[in-house]
Design a protein around this motif. Structure first.
Motif, PDB file in Angstrom:
ATOM      1  N   GLY A 174      31.690   7.977  11.812  1.00  0.00           N
ATOM      2  CA  GLY A 174      31.103   8.872  10.826  1.00  0.00           C
ATOM      3  C   GLY A 174      30.173   8.121   9.890  1.00  0.00           C
ATOM      4  N   LYS A 175      29.191   8.851   9.349  1.00  0.00           N
ATOM      5  CA  LYS A 175      28.244   8.276   8.394  1.00  0.00           C
ATOM      6  C   LYS A 175      28.675   8.651   6.983  1.00  0.00           C
ATOM      7  CE  LYS A 175      23.298   7.596   7.717  1.00  0.00           C
ATOM      8  NZ  LYS A 175      21.944   7.879   8.246  1.00  0.00           N
ATOM      9  N   LEU A 176      28.907   7.651   6.149  1.00  0.00           N
ATOM     10  CA  LEU A 176      29.472   7.882   4.825  1.00  0.00           C
ATOM     11  C   LEU A 176      28.611   8.804   3.967  1.00  0.00           C
ATOM     12  CD1 LEU A 176      30.811   4.311   4.077  1.00  0.00           C
ATOM     13  CD2 LEU A 176      32.188   6.387   4.208  1.00  0.00           C
ATOM     14  N   SER A 177      27.309   8.694   4.071  1.00  0.00           N
ATOM     15  CA  SER A 177      26.427   9.509   3.236  1.00  0.00           C
ATOM     16  C   SER A 177      26.500  10.989   3.573  1.00  0.00           C
ATOM     17  CB  SER A 177      24.979   9.025   3.359  1.00  0.00           C
ATOM     18  OG  SER A 177      24.516   9.179   4.699  1.00  0.00           O
ATOM     19  N   GLU A 178      27.053  11.319   4.740  1.00  0.00           N
ATOM     20  CA  GLU A 178      27.160  12.713   5.164  1.00  0.00           C
ATOM     21  C   GLU A 178      28.556  13.278   4.949  1.00  0.00           C
ATOM     22  OE1 GLU A 178      25.911  12.660   9.224  1.00  0.00           O
ATOM     23  OE2 GLU A 178      23.814  12.176   8.734  1.00  0.00           O
ATOM     24  N   MET A 179      29.462  12.484   4.360  1.00  0.00           N
ATOM     25  CA  MET A 179      30.839  12.925   4.156  1.00  0.00           C
ATOM     26  C   MET A 179      31.018  13.505   2.770  1.00  0.00           C
ATOM     27  SD  MET A 179      33.098   9.930   5.925  1.00  0.00           S
ATOM     28  CE  MET A 179      32.917   9.538   7.670  1.00  0.00           C
ATOM     29  N   ASP A 180      31.726  14.633   2.702  1.00  0.00           N
ATOM     30  CA  ASP A 180      32.075  15.255   1.434  1.00  0.00           C
ATOM     31  C   ASP A 180      33.537  14.984   1.125  1.00  0.00           C
ATOM     32  OD1 ASP A 180      29.523  16.421   1.132  1.00  0.00           O
ATOM     33  OD2 ASP A 180      30.110  18.083   2.425  1.00  0.00           O
ATOM     34  N   ASP A 181      33.880  15.024  -0.168  1.00  0.00           N
ATOM     35  CA  ASP A 181      35.279  14.910  -0.558  1.00  0.00           C
ATOM     36  C   ASP A 181      36.047  16.155  -0.128  1.00  0.00           C
ATOM     37  OD1 ASP A 181      34.701  12.544  -1.702  1.00  0.00           O
ATOM     38  OD2 ASP A 181      34.831  13.224  -3.774  1.00  0.00           O
ATOM     39  N   HIS A 182      37.327  15.968   0.140  1.00  0.00           N
ATOM     40  CA  HIS A 182      38.195  17.078   0.507  1.00  0.00           C
ATOM     41  C   HIS A 182      39.452  17.042  -0.356  1.00  0.00           C
ATOM     42  CE1 HIS A 182      36.019  18.323   4.193  1.00  0.00           C
ATOM     43  NE2 HIS A 182      35.653  17.072   4.187  1.00  0.00           N
ATOM     44  N   PRO A 183      39.310  17.258  -1.663  1.00  0.00           N
ATOM     45  CA  PRO A 183      40.468  17.094  -2.548  1.00  0.00           C
ATOM     46  C   PRO A 183      41.562  18.111  -2.354  1.00  0.00           C
ATOM     47  CG  PRO A 183      38.624  18.039  -3.737  1.00  0.00           C
ATOM     48  CD  PRO A 183      38.102  17.635  -2.389  1.00  0.00           C
ATOM     49  N   GLU A 184      41.233  19.302  -1.868  1.00  0.00           N
ATOM     50  CA  GLU A 184      42.242  20.346  -1.750  1.00  0.00           C
ATOM     51  C   GLU A 184      42.605  20.654  -0.311  1.00  0.00           C
ATOM     52  OE1 GLU A 184      43.669  21.296  -4.367  1.00  0.00           O
ATOM     53  OE2 GLU A 184      42.290  20.284  -5.715  1.00  0.00           O
ATOM     54  N   ALA A 185      42.038  19.913   0.635  1.00  0.00           N
ATOM     55  CA  ALA A 185      42.251  20.235   2.039  1.00  0.00           C
ATOM     56  C   ALA A 185      43.690  19.944   2.446  1.00  0.00           C
ATOM     57  CB  ALA A 185      41.293  19.421   2.921  1.00  0.00           C
ATOM     58  N   VAL A 186      44.241  20.800   3.292  1.00  0.00           N
ATOM     59  CA  VAL A 186      45.572  20.568   3.829  1.00  0.00           C
ATOM     60  C   VAL A 186      45.486  19.468   4.872  1.00  0.00           C
ATOM     61  CG1 VAL A 186      47.449  21.551   5.160  1.00  0.00           C
ATOM     62  CG2 VAL A 186      46.318  22.919   3.394  1.00  0.00           C
ATOM     63  N   ASP A 187      46.351  18.483   4.751  1.00  0.00           N
ATOM     64  CA  ASP A 187      46.345  17.350   5.655  1.00  0.00           C
ATOM     65  C   ASP A 187      47.280  17.633   6.831  1.00  0.00           C
ATOM     66  OD1 ASP A 187      46.623  13.774   5.154  1.00  0.00           O
ATOM     67  OD2 ASP A 187      46.513  14.949   6.983  1.00  0.00           O
ATOM     68  N   PRO A 188      46.744  17.825   8.047  1.00  0.00           N
ATOM     69  CA  PRO A 188      47.600  18.158   9.188  1.00  0.00           C
ATOM     70  C   PRO A 188      48.495  17.008   9.609  1.00  0.00           C
ATOM     71  CG  PRO A 188      45.393  17.683   9.940  1.00  0.00           C
ATOM     72  CD  PRO A 188      45.338  17.691   8.433  1.00  0.00           C
ATOM     73  N   THR A 189      48.261  15.810   9.102  1.00  0.00           N
ATOM     74  CA  THR A 189      49.081  14.667   9.493  1.00  0.00           C
ATOM     75  C   THR A 189      50.328  14.537   8.647  1.00  0.00           C
ATOM     76  OG1 THR A 189      48.042  13.115   7.972  1.00  0.00           O
ATOM     77  CG2 THR A 189      46.969  13.457  10.088  1.00  0.00           C
ATOM     78  N   MET A 190      50.520  15.414   7.651  1.00  0.00           N
ATOM     79  CA  MET A 190      51.601  15.213   6.704  1.00  0.00           C
ATOM     80  C   MET A 190      52.698  16.266   6.801  1.00  0.00           C
ATOM     81  SD  MET A 190      50.886  12.453   5.299  1.00  0.00           S
ATOM     82  CE  MET A 190      52.176  12.560   4.084  1.00  0.00           C
TER      83      MET A 190
END
Length: 218
Positions: A174-190
């Protein structure tokens, strides 16, 4: 850098901070769980606390981020770190990711929150691309990476042999400049995972564990 980020969650406050050498014993405990019980790691022998302490020292001395998540009682819940993709200098803007979380955590969102903070740290260090190696199948880990826009760029068949089976690996980029924060996203790994001393098929394993063949700077 002295990073301390307080995040509400898990019924209290989660602190994401920089690693220190005193974390080595707990981090080795988390890491060794994946060696003994899952196909996520290709290690076949548990690592020592001294080994983990040396890896922490190497990463921090190179100025790379290694983050710790702990709850409001001081219990370490997991770690995320990064290393330069390859040693040659031209690779200095590409980082490889690692994340491991306590296998008994049953709340949602910690993997996402840790990636948010790790990516901020990498952006501040002028990194451009991030790469993760993931053992396959591992739908939970794939979902965490793809949530941030990372895409599968390679698949290698039967690269490892553990627990009497051949294991494929894949690379996500992935390219860091194209990534957005996901502060409220549900984490499927947890999601909730059962405690067991037997080997677990990682196709059903719920806890994020990436860079399957590697620990930060190993």
């Amino acid at each position: 850098m002295d990073l301390t980020q307080l995040i509400e969650g898990f019924g209290g406050i989660i602190m994401i901070r920089d690693v220190c050498l005193d974390d080595a014993e707990r981090l080795a405990e988390i890491y060794n769980y994946y060696i003994v019980n899952t196909h996520v790691l290709f290690d076949e022998k548990e690592i020592s606390v001294d080994f983990m302490r040396e890896k922490i020292r190497q990463v921090t001395e190179q100025g790379m981020p290694w983050l710790i998540a702990e709850n409001d009682t001081g219990e370490v819940l997991g770690f995320a770190c990064a290393k330069q993709w390859r040693e040659k200098n031209a690779y200095r803007h590409t980082a490889e990711l690692t994340i491991y979380l306590d296998p008994v955590i049953h709340k949602k969102g910690l993997g996402t929150k840790m990636f948010n903070e790790l990516f901020k740290e990498l952006k501040s260090r002028s990194f451009n691309m991030v790469i993760s190696l993931i053992t396959l199948p591992n739908e939970a880990s794939i979902a965490l990476h793809e949530k941030f826009g990372m895409e599968k760029v390679a698949h290698f068949g039967e690269m490892g042999y553990k627990f009497d089976r051949w294991i494929d690996i894949g690379y996500w980029q992935g390219k860091l400049s194209e990534m957005d924060d996901h502060p409220e996203a549900v984490d499927p790994t947890m999601t909730q995972c059962s405690e067991t001393s037997e080997a677990i098929d990682i196709s059903d394993y719920p806890v994020a564990a990436n860079c399957a063949d590697d620990l930060c700077n190993a």
